[in-house]
Design an enzyme around this catalytic site. Structure first.
Site, PDB file in Angstrom:
ATOM      1  N   GLU A 107      19.214 -31.411 -19.517  1.00 56.77           N
ATOM      2  CA  GLU A 107      18.272 -32.509 -19.781  1.00 56.77           C
ATOM      3  C   GLU A 107      18.033 -32.753 -21.261  1.00 56.77           C
ATOM      4  O   GLU A 107      17.944 -33.898 -21.697  1.00 56.77           O
ATOM      5  CB  GLU A 107      16.925 -32.247 -19.096  1.00 56.77           C
ATOM      6  CG  GLU A 107      16.936 -32.457 -17.591  1.00 56.77           C
ATOM      7  CD  GLU A 107      17.627 -31.322 -16.861  1.00 56.77           C
ATOM      8  OE1 GLU A 107      17.870 -30.284 -17.489  1.00 56.77           O
ATOM      9  OE2 GLU A 107      17.919 -31.486 -15.669  1.00 56.77           O
ATOM     10  N   HIS A 109       9.335 -32.181  -7.279  1.00 56.38           N
ATOM     11  CA  HIS A 109      10.056 -33.450  -7.128  1.00 56.38           C
ATOM     12  C   HIS A 109       9.112 -34.583  -6.746  1.00 56.38           C
ATOM     13  O   HIS A 109       9.518 -35.534  -6.111  1.00 56.38           O
ATOM     14  CB  HIS A 109      11.141 -33.334  -6.043  1.00 56.38           C
ATOM     15  CG  HIS A 109      12.295 -32.444  -6.431  1.00 56.38           C
ATOM     16  ND1 HIS A 109      12.198 -31.074  -6.422  1.00 56.38           N
ATOM     17  CD2 HIS A 109      13.544 -32.740  -6.843  1.00 56.38           C
ATOM     18  CE1 HIS A 109      13.352 -30.554  -6.807  1.00 56.38           C
ATOM     19  NE2 HIS A 109      14.186 -31.534  -7.071  1.00 56.38           N
TER      20      HIS A 109
END
Lengths: 399, 323, 326
Positions: free
Chosen positions: C61, C130
């Site tokens: 990321e 999530h």
């Protein structure tokens, strides 16, 4: 050695007392036994005597303050002696302080420093010249909200009065609620609210009692040095009836009903500042003479403010004779914690039908208010009936 | 390769190193005199690494530098006036006074900025490398970093990404033996940082970082590789930081003896000696060079000190293009 | 212009297709984009249509955002796909310390035309890692613009605007809304950044909302209408820069506001908006500003638990009734 004067416990159930009046000021010399302070309890005014000699060095609570029993209220010591420390010397706003004029709408408002209003309501009120302190807020916690202000504006518009000035009445007289009045207000509210009252009435022929009075009044006067009144006779009759209907001489105690051993009939007396109910103890055991004597004594002392706690304590039933005030009927409020109260109206000559004929008779209304938690209509009815019977045939007192 | 460096270039290399040395020394003096707010991190002793690498780059190549980046900026052609002005916080500085020592940038020279976050340059250089590829140019992107930064996650992500996409990147690790107060020997799992390259299928080269010609040669090879599209290289320049981590650092983590030892290994002294042996640098020339540089710095300092301070409200500017 | 009904996912595709065709500097980078056109099918057809410009990256990321940033600094206009908004945490330095600050820190020398795109939100039992809504973190990083659209037309219009904007934009999109359909005009459709929309006018209360909160608010507004309460629903669309003018116009009319968002209560965007309303519109308030938000816990997995934690239509109704004193 300094003496701490505490709020005395003047009766079994006394929890707190009101300091009505300091009879000595700070710095005054006081002797043991001298009246120091006037205290009002639930039942009466009491002049409390000083427990020690010395200088009244410090008064710890001001007039009007309600103080729990055993709380220190003053210190007596010699000049220059060290005084003990007390915390509760800070003066708080006495509850009996005179009410601000703006609140004279019949409500007793708590003294508030802040007005809670939404910012928008404040702004609108300012623009429209509405005094927020006059509004009752409908928002949470009494918050004044926009609709309250708008309503006030509309009211002003329809009434055409100036909104920013409180309504001008010609000067109203204000009576601060204190002393006996306050206590009566409290107790009667409690009684009316907490005790489920029901009312029974009967019109009674008083001719027999009137006859009796005529026949015995001289003898009574000779012995008691007082004139015999109808009230005296009523007390005797009621005491007798109570003896035979013990359920009416009782007290509601939450999970039980206490049938009282003693029969102590209270007699309601109207004073200038309120109602007081001195008690004829053991009325069932007293003769008419004794009853008359006791009642006259109590009345005299009541008028002079000299009743003791004993005089007003221990009542099990109350009699309220409204006849001398010219009232036909009264449905009195029960004097807590008693079961019942009898109100008697004036005696009036009336046509009644007896034995199929119309006769003129002196009639009076007898009204009994009773506590439905203790008795039902039947029991109370029987009791009232009994009184009725005795009144109309006093010879039954001998039986 | 050494023999094919022109005389001109040799002298230029030396001059640039001297410029950096003098600049850093001046910065140290200014800081001690209270003229530089905040903190500064000097690269004295590491000149050969900056100059050696940048000497094989083009103006349109990119570099990302660090908090210890004055040397990289100067080596890439940075303007001394704008640098000093930025160090002392004037509005004529590179960043209008908004960045300071740790955030000098010159995008016209491909200097993508100095980063205050150790290891912050890796992701940016990946972007530059990717951009080069997508635009199909033969530019190269160089990321300068220290031994400490090679322990950051961003290093490892970047090495992997550069490798899989064969990005035209040169990762230059200036291993100066310490990451702030922490010795490399303690913090790094390997002795030679270049050994980590193998884990990413990238060539790793360890070089004597105080030998400017060795650095230049290794960098040159890596840059050529990159331009040919053959992918990234990890170059480790072994060097030493002569001053503390920051100016004012008490340096309790190392001995004076160690510092003195490395002074003997001074890249400037070593190269000067090489030049003198080849008769490329006389005492005269050196003196002239030194004076010339001193004059430049003096002018740059005067420019900076005479420059305006930024207006306080300027703090609200330069955030968005479209506010 | 005639409006057709398309889903948010299709709206995204349309926006990107149009933009990428228009400007070669635009590319997309992120995880798992090529095989299925993104895990929500949001980039369907793009890898084929623009070969080499939709780039799958390893799970890195920091360097994904860095790749976007570095490319933005060197002439490109990238869109970075964060996969799930929850993973912004793995790139916080790159987003907050680098992307947000570079232009300012370097004295305005350079522009950063980067879009960071992140699907967020709960309600699918995707659990704590999530399901988050993290937009308020980025309000607190000066230098970033923050966009959270709800309806397909705004998704398309704002995405195009974000891509064309030369400043960095972080763009959150509730994952439950991908399938949600709505009217989208044909042809070029751009919604400017920094403009809220009054999607349901009303005079009784101002509801300020965005993202999934918008749909909750509209449903609540319908129910409230039955009680005689007409809610004005404002879809904020861009949180930073915030269109405070539209908010102010509304509150001056209704004198009360409720902020509705799916993000948790403490430190959520509602706190920022309330504070601002308090300081700038104090005298217009007839009631305190209330916030409807998720409870302050990580999002739990089991549907009953998740449902309990998330704000619901009845919470909005309750709050509105409180501020309208009904």
């Amino acid at each position: 050695m300094a003496t701490t004067v505490i709020m005395p416990k003047l009766g079994l159930t006394m929890k707190e007392g009101t300091i009505e009046k300091w009879l000595k000021q700070e710095g005054d010399r006081v002797e043991k036994g001298e009246p120091l302070v006037e205290i009002i309890t639930e039942k009466l005014n009491f002049q409390y005597e000083s427990p020690a000699s010395g200088i009244l060095r410090k008064i710890l609570h001001p007039e009007g303050k309600v103080v729990p029993v055993t709380t220190p209220i003053a210190i007596i010591a010699e000049e220059g002696e060290a005084l003990p420390e007390f915390e509760a010397i800070q003066s708080e706003v006495p509850i009996e302080a005179p009410m601000p004029a703006a609140a004279a709408q019949g409500e007793i408002k708590e003294h508030r420093e802040r007005i809670f209003a939404s910012p928008f309501a404040r702004k609108t009120a300012q623009e429209k010249g509405i005094d927020l302190s006059l509004l009752k807020g409908s928002g949470p916690g009494g918050r004044i909200i926009q609709t309250d202000v708008i309503s006030a504006v509309e009211r002003v518009q329809t009434e055409g009065a100036k909104p920013s000035v409180p309504p001008q009445k010609p000067a109203d007289k204000l009576i601060p609620l204190k002393g006996i009045r306050k206590i009566i207000a409290q107790r009667m509210t409690e009684s009316f609210r907490d005790t489920p009252h029901f009312y029974l009435s009967v019109e009674v022929d008083m001719s027999a009692v009137q006859d009796l009075k005529e026949r015995v009044k001289d003898e009574v006067e000779k012995r008691a040095k007082v004139r015999l009144t109808l009230t005296d006779i009523l007390v005797k009759v009621v005491a007798r009836a109570l003896k035979e209907h013990p359920i009416m001489n009782s007290r509601f105690e939450g999970d039980q009903i206490r049938l009282l051993e003693e029969i102590n009939v209270g007699v309601a007396i109207a004073l200038d500042d309120g109602l007081i109910v001195p008690v004829v103890h053991h009325a069932d055991q007293k003769s008419l003479t004794e009853i008359a004597s006791v009642i006259r004594n109590l009345t005299r002392r009541a008028r002079r403010g000299k009743l003791t706690l004993e005089d007003v304590g221990g009542g099990t039933f109350t009699l309220s004779n409204m006849g001398m005030l010219g009232i036909d009927k009264i449905n009195p409020i029960i004097n807590p914690p008693e079961c019942s109260i009898l109100g008697v109206g004036r005696t009036v000559e009336k046509p009644v039908v007896q034995g199929g004929e119309i006769k003129i008779k002196p009639m009076a209304w007898f009204s009994l208010s009773s506590d439905h938690r203790i008795v039902d209509g039947a029991a109370a009815g029987l009791f009232l009936n009994h009184i009725h019977k005795i009144i109309e045939n006093p010879d039954l007192l001998l039986v | 390769m050494k023999s094919s460096v022109s005389t001109r270039e040799m002298r230029r290399l030396y001059r640039t190193m001297v410029t950096i040395r003098k600049f850093e020394t001046l910065a140290g003096e200014l800081f001690a005199a209270g003229k530089i707010p905040g903190f500064i991190h000097l690269s004295i002793g590491q000149e050969a690494s900056s100059v050696g690498v940048c000497s094989v780059l083009r103006p349109d190549d990119y570099i990302a530098t660090t908090h210890r980046g004055h040397g990289h900026v100067i080596a890439k052609g940075g303007d001394l006036k704008k640098m000093i002005a930025e160090l002392i916080g004037r509005k004529t500085g590179y960043c209008k006074g908004k960045g300071g020592s740790m955030h000098i940038a010159d995008f016209s020279l491909g200097i993508l900025g100095a980063n205050g976050v150790v290891g912050g340059g890796f992701p940016i250089i990946i972007g530059a490398g990717l951009s080069i590829k997508l635009r199909h140019t033969d530019q190269v992107a160089v990321c300068f970093f220290g031994d400490g930064a090679s322990n950051r996650g961003t290093f490892h992500e970047a090495m992997n990404m550069a490798s899989i996409w064969k990005l035209p990147i040169l990762f230059v690790c200036e291993n100066n033996c310490y990451a702030s107060t922490t010795p490399t020997s303690y913090a790094c799992s390997v002795t030679n940082i270049a050994a980590r390259a193998a884990g990413y299928n990238i060539p790793g080269v360890t070089v004597d970082g105080n030998d400017i010609l060795a650095v230049r040669e290794a960098a040159g090879k890596a840059v050529d590789r990159a331009r040919r599209g053959e992918g990234p290289t990890l170059l480790e320049n072994k060097t030493y930081r002569r001053r503390g981590h920051f100016e004012g650092d008490p340096q309790k983590y190392r001995t004076r003896a160690e510092v003195a030892e490395w002074e003997k290994n001074d890249p400037l002294l070593r190269f000067a000696s090489v030049l003198k042996k080849k008769k490329l640098l006389t005492g005269e020339m050196e003196k002239e060079m030194q004076e010339g540089i001193a004059k430049e710095l003096k002018e740059a300092l005067a420019f900076a000190e005479q420059s305006e301070w930024p207006a306080p409200e300027e703090a609200l500017e330069d955030m968005f293009i479209n506010p | 212009m005639p409006e057709r009904m398309i889903s948010c996912a299709v709206a995204i595709c349309e926006a990107l297709t149009e933009e990428m065709a228009r400007d070669e500097a635009i590319f997309i980078i992120g995880e798992d984009l090529v095989a299925h056109g993104g895990i929500f099918g949001q980039f369907k057809g793009l890898p084929e249509r623009f070969p080499g410009r939709v780039i799958d990256s390893p799970i890195s990321e920091s360097c994904i955002v860095g790749a976007g940033l570095g490319a933005a600094l060197t002439g490109m206009r990238p869109l970075v796909d964060m996969h799930f908004a929850d993973f912004v945490t793995c790139a916080m330095d790159e987003i907050v310390n680098q992307t947000a600050k570079i232009r300012y820190m370097f004295g305005g020398q350079v522009k950063v035309p980067l879009v960071i795109w992140a699907p967020d939100g709960a309600g699918l039992s995707a659990a704590a890692h999530h399901s988050q809504s993290l937009e308020s973190w980025f309000i607190h990083a000066p230098g970033l613009k923050v966009v959270v659209p709800s309806e397909p037309a705004d998704v398309k219009g704002l995405l195009k605007a974000a891509i064309r904007d030369d400043d960095p934009v972080i763009f959150f999109q509730h994952k439950k809304l991908f399938a949600r359909e709505g009217p989208v005009p044909e042809g070029e459709h751009i919604v400017p950044l920094g403009k809220a929309a009054v999607k349901r006018p009303g005079g009784s209360v101002t509801i300020l909302t965005y993202g999934s909160g918008f749909y909750m608010s509209m449903e609540a507004a319908n129910e409230l209408a039955g009680m005689g309460i007409e809610a004005e629903v404002i879809d904020l669309r861009t949180l930073k820069p915030l269109d405070f003018e539209t908010i102010a116009d509304s509150i001056k009319k209704t004198n009360r506001a409720v902020v509705v968002h799916e993000a948790c209560l403490s430190g959520g965007f509602g706190a920022e908006v309330s504070a601002r309303i308090n300081s700038e519109l104090f005298d217009y308030l007839d009631a305190p500003v209330l916030r409807v938000a998720a409870k302050d816990v990580p999002i739990p997995f089991s549907p009953r638990l998740e449902n309990f934690v998330l704000p619901k239509v009845e919470d909005v109704i309750k709050a509105v009734r409180q501020v309208t004193y009904r």
